[in-house]
Scaffold this motif. Sequence first.
Motif, short mmCIF file in Angstrom:
data_model
loop_
_atom_site.label_atom_id
_atom_site.label_comp_id
_atom_site.label_asym_id
_atom_site.label_seq_id
_atom_site.Cartn_x
_atom_site.Cartn_y
_atom_site.Cartn_z
N SER A 1 13.75 -39.34 -19.20
CA SER A 1 13.16 -37.88 -19.95
C SER A 1 11.92 -37.57 -19.22
CB SER A 1 12.48 -38.09 -21.16
OG SER A 1 12.13 -36.85 -21.75
N THR A 2 10.76 -38.16 -18.66
CA THR A 2 9.80 -38.00 -18.04
C THR A 2 10.06 -37.47 -16.65
OG1 THR A 2 8.43 -39.54 -19.40
CG2 THR A 2 7.49 -38.63 -17.14
N LEU B 1 3.41 -31.11 -20.48
CA LEU B 1 3.97 -30.02 -20.98
C LEU B 1 3.15 -28.80 -21.52
CD1 LEU B 1 6.85 -28.73 -21.78
CD2 LEU B 1 6.89 -29.86 -23.65
N LEU C 1 11.38 -33.81 -16.72
CA LEU C 1 10.32 -33.13 -17.02
C LEU C 1 9.37 -32.68 -15.92
CD1 LEU C 1 8.64 -31.40 -19.19
CD2 LEU C 1 7.33 -33.57 -19.27
#
Length: 172
Positions: A120-121, A78, A124
Amino acid sequence: MKKSDLKFIPDFFDRYIALVDDHTHLIDGLKHSETILESISEKLVQHQEYRYESNKWTPKELLQHIIDTERILAYRALCISRLEPKALLGFDENIYAKNAYANNRSIEDLLKEFRLVRQSTIPLFESFNEDMLHRVGISSEIRISPLAFGFTIIGHAKHHFNILEERYFTKR
């Protein structure tokens, strides 16, 4: 993006990325790791307190390490995708393991956390466009891209799933 789209594979992370097939698509690989973990969950329950050597982690600690590492590598991806100008620091996995108290948790709780972190990954990495995936930053004194971190996340988990199968689940 596929593994073959990596422009370079940084030293140290190469051992994890090498475990990922060349034709693997990033998102498919992230989803597949979750499938592998599901397939070994019963063995994790059966061997949760086992150490193959006195100074080695238990399966619970190993699973917590996979979770912690995924969080850290996703954060690094990120940062680099957003053009963070500062070098990102490394972490001491043994200090993290010692202070996570994974053995006080249930395997079910750790599996739930793994699933949530992975859930969540995936979005992303889905949010990164091609330019973002190929941006390069400095992490642990190594030049690396978010794409390389994505394949490292897959390979790191695979590396430890292999260790579980070879050294923990074959105990006599």
